[in-house]
Design an enzyme around this catalytic site. Structure first.
Site, PDB file in Angstrom:
ATOM      1  N   ALA A  62      11.509  -6.270   1.462  1.00 33.28           N
ATOM      2  CA  ALA A  62      11.159  -6.288   2.894  1.00 33.28           C
ATOM      3  C   ALA A  62      11.279  -7.691   3.515  1.00 33.28           C
ATOM      4  O   ALA A  62      11.794  -7.852   4.610  1.00 33.28           O
ATOM      5  CB  ALA A  62       9.750  -5.736   3.084  1.00 33.28           C
ATOM      6  N   LYS A 111      11.335  -5.623   8.820  1.00 32.71           N
ATOM      7  CA  LYS A 111      10.820  -6.985   8.673  1.00 32.71           C
ATOM      8  C   LYS A 111      11.979  -7.980   8.820  1.00 32.71           C
ATOM      9  O   LYS A 111      12.393  -8.291   9.933  1.00 32.71           O
ATOM     10  CB  LYS A 111      10.121  -7.151   7.315  1.00 32.71           C
ATOM     11  CG  LYS A 111       8.733  -6.542   7.276  1.00 32.71           C
ATOM     12  CD  LYS A 111       8.744  -5.088   6.988  1.00 32.71           C
ATOM     13  CE  LYS A 111       7.360  -4.540   6.717  1.00 32.71           C
ATOM     14  NZ  LYS A 111       7.397  -3.077   6.590  1.00 32.71           N
ATOM     15  N   ASP A 124       0.808  -1.235   0.000  1.00 34.09           N
ATOM     16  CA  ASP A 124       0.000   0.000   0.000  1.00 34.09           C
ATOM     17  C   ASP A 124       0.837   1.279   0.000  1.00 34.09           C
ATOM     18  O   ASP A 124       0.474   2.244  -0.657  1.00 34.09           O
ATOM     19  CB  ASP A 124      -1.064   0.002   1.108  1.00 34.09           C
ATOM     20  CG  ASP A 124      -0.517  -0.193   2.496  1.00 34.09           C
ATOM     21  OD1 ASP A 124       0.656  -0.563   2.613  1.00 34.09           O
ATOM     22  OD2 ASP A 124      -1.269   0.009   3.467  1.00 34.09           O
TER      23      ASP A 124
HETATM   24  N1  F0G Z   1       7.088  -2.940   1.221  1.00 34.88           N
HETATM   25  C1  F0G Z   1       6.449  -3.980   1.782  1.00 34.88           C
HETATM   26  C2  F0G Z   1       6.335  -5.260   1.054  1.00 34.88           C
HETATM   27  C3  F0G Z   1       5.910  -3.840   3.066  1.00 34.88           C
HETATM   28  O1  F0G Z   1       5.278  -4.882   3.602  1.00 34.88           O
HETATM   29  C4  F0G Z   1       6.054  -2.609   3.739  1.00 34.88           C
HETATM   30  C5  F0G Z   1       5.500  -2.433   5.076  1.00 34.88           C
HETATM   31  C6  F0G Z   1       6.734  -1.570   3.114  1.00 34.88           C
HETATM   32  C7  F0G Z   1       7.231  -1.773   1.845  1.00 34.88           C
HETATM   33  C8  F0G Z   1       6.923  -0.238   3.780  1.00 34.88           C
HETATM   34  O2  F0G Z   1       7.859  -0.321   4.772  1.00 34.88           O
HETATM   35  O3  F0G Z   1       6.659   0.211   6.884  1.00 34.88           O
HETATM   36  O4  F0G Z   1       9.132   0.330   6.754  1.00 34.88           O
HETATM   37  O5  F0G Z   1       7.746   2.024   5.635  1.00 34.88           O
HETATM   38  N2  F0G Z   1       4.677  -3.214   5.585  1.00 34.88           N
HETATM   39  C9  F0G Z   1       4.139  -3.184   6.919  1.00 34.88           C
HETATM   40  C10 F0G Z   1       3.109  -4.249   7.070  1.00 34.88           C
HETATM   41  C11 F0G Z   1       3.760  -1.854   7.434  1.00 34.88           C
HETATM   42  O6  F0G Z   1       2.416  -4.253   8.087  1.00 34.88           O
HETATM   43  O7  F0G Z   1       3.008  -5.121   6.212  1.00 34.88           O
HETATM   44  P1  F0G Z   1       7.835   0.615   6.084  1.00 34.88           P
END
Ligand code: F0G
Length: 458
Positions: free
Chosen positions: A217, A258, A125
């Protein structure tokens, strides 16, 4: 008998959990406008909102923090992290950022302009948010199987190469900012992308003169699945698999929160100096000087150590097994789940769980609220609320998957906690017909509404 696998770590510090009552939760969720993001963490018993930044750092990471070099320019911590990134990804150039979306902001400031197209596999997102904010379009080229919660496809995160080629063919290279492949594919359920798919998607992008970027991630979990599921990788080291994945890309964005098991941090990394130089300017404007960009020296030290710990096989084995343990318990109770289980989370199929709640009443959000009320378990809606409105038509978007994600923080909860979570879900499942109506939106932000939305019940 064969000895069971145990966690390759033990607990050195604990954080107490308050066991709230049902009537307390009823009051708190009302105060939170039925938005689980608005709850205070003390109001939650088991917090499965996200696996992002919620992991437990190791003693080695904490001790590395004490050696952080906080110099503005040229800190040793920067070079330590640079070496770790180079070792695990092969990328020569890297820019620290405070988290993953900041890394996206830096990279997309270089690559994405108004009217552009950014194909990928179910963009996360924030990734989509950064693209749409720049009046460009994120085109989802994930394989169709990803939309079928029961398909047993082992690499449901894959890019549909035909869909990708159609987009690449139909548009001039200058209009395509880059192709971005997310490993594992979070939005599609923490599903892995196969090595052959990464290789072919990379080749295809390059054939059309387009840069190929990996959103990394959960790269280590992806590498683990490749080792377990793809021919020819069973004997390979996780780190070698990761190196091969990155070898097909021109660059990467990383949310270190992550798979690098730190509480905050991110970076971009590049193969060529050209892209790095262009990104450097934006890094300085948005994040900070090239050798710290949004991170303190101690945090870079912890991250360098975390990248190695996150790519250890025994750790990954115990992590992915814990997710599968939760999945199999819930499956035993007949809960409709997305299968195969993802790397970081179990996804409950809300359309099947609450088939009598129409999509306009947000069944996944309704279910997430019920799980909280039942036992203080906080998950997150990955469905129509998160999918937001179409930026042009402003109509609600209803994605194929309408799910509640239960994401497991790394090295935090025990399998007893998983038993508790499964029991909570089961109780809600047993009384699902008593959940008569869903929720409606009272207020929403113009973009990324799910974080701040205010809801009420019908
Ligand atoms: N890309 C992916 C695949 C992610 O899952 C996330 C974050 C981001 C980018 C952005 O990274 O939060 O460090 O700015 N995912 C979290 C989640 C928030 O709950 O899946 P970020």
């Amino acid at each position: 008998m064969e000895l069971p696998l145990t966690e390759p770590f033990k607990t050195k510090m604990v954080e107490n959990i308050y066991r709230s009552t049902g009537s307390e939760r009823e009051m708190w969720i009302k105060e939170a406008s039925l938005n689980l993001f608005n709850l205070r963490s003390e109001q939650v018993i088991i917090d499965l909102l996200t696996d992002s930044g919620t992991g437990a750092m190791s003693d080695k990471q904490w001790s590395a923090m004490m050696l952080g070099d906080e110099s503005y320019a040229g800190a040793s911590s920067f070079y330590k992290l640079k070496d770790a990134i180079k070792d695990l990804t092969g990328f020569n150039y890297f820019l620290p950022a405070h988290q993953g979306r900041a890394a996206e902001n830096v990279l997309f400031s270089v690559l994405v302009k108004e009217g552009d197209i950014v194909p990928g596999n179910s963009h996360f997102d924030t990734t989509k948010g950064h693209i749409e904010f720049r009046k460009a379009q994120a085109v989802d080229c994930t394989i169709d199987e990803a939309g079928d919660t029961t398909s047993g496809h082992l690499f449901k995160g894959n890019v549909d190469l035909e869909k990708l080629e159609q987009v690449l063919k139909a548009n001039p290279a200058e209009k395509i900012s880059c192709v971005i492949v997310t490993v594992t594919n979070n939005t599609a359920g923490g599903q892995p992308v196969s090595m052959s798919n990464i290789r072919e998607a990379g080749k295809l992008s390059h054939k059309y003169g387009v840069k190929f970027i990996i959103d990394a991630a959960r790269f280590a979990e992806n590498a683990y699945f490749i080792r377990m599921r793809e021919d020819g990788y069973a004997e390979k080291e996780i780190r070698d698999i990761a190196r091969e994945m990155f070898s097909y890309a021109d660059g990467m964005t990383m949310s270190s929160k992550k798979d690098a098991i730190v509480n905050m941090g991110g970076f971009t990394a590049f193969r060529e100096e050209g892209l790095y130089q262009l990104a450097s300017t934006f890094n300085i404007i948005y994040e900070g000087f090239l050798t710290y960009g949004g991170m303190s020296g101690r945090d870079m030290n912890a991250l360098a150590q975390g990248l190695y710990e996150g790519t250890e096989l025994p750790y990954l084995e115990s992590r992915i097994n814990q997710v599968a343990y939760l999945g199999s318990k819930m499956k035993e109770y007949g809960i409709p789940l997305l299968e195969p289980y993802g790397g970081h989370a179990i996804f409950i199929d809300a359309k099947k769980f609450l088939p009598h709640i129409p999509k306009e009443e947000f069944p996944a959000q309704t279910l997430a609220i019920e799980l909280y009320l039942e036992g203080g378990v906080r998950g997150v809606e990955i469905g129509a609320l998160m999918a937001d409105r179409d930026p042009v038509t402003r109509q609600n978007r209803y994605p194929d998957l309408e799910m509640v994600r239960l994401a497991l923080p790394r090295r935090v909860y025990s399998n007893n906690h998983m038993d508790y979570v499964a029991a909570v879900v089961r109780n809600v499942f047993d009384r699902r017909n008593m959940v008569k109506r869903g929720v409606q939106i009272e207020w929403e932000a113009p973009i990324m509404r799910h974080f701040t939305v205010k809801l009420n019940r019908f």
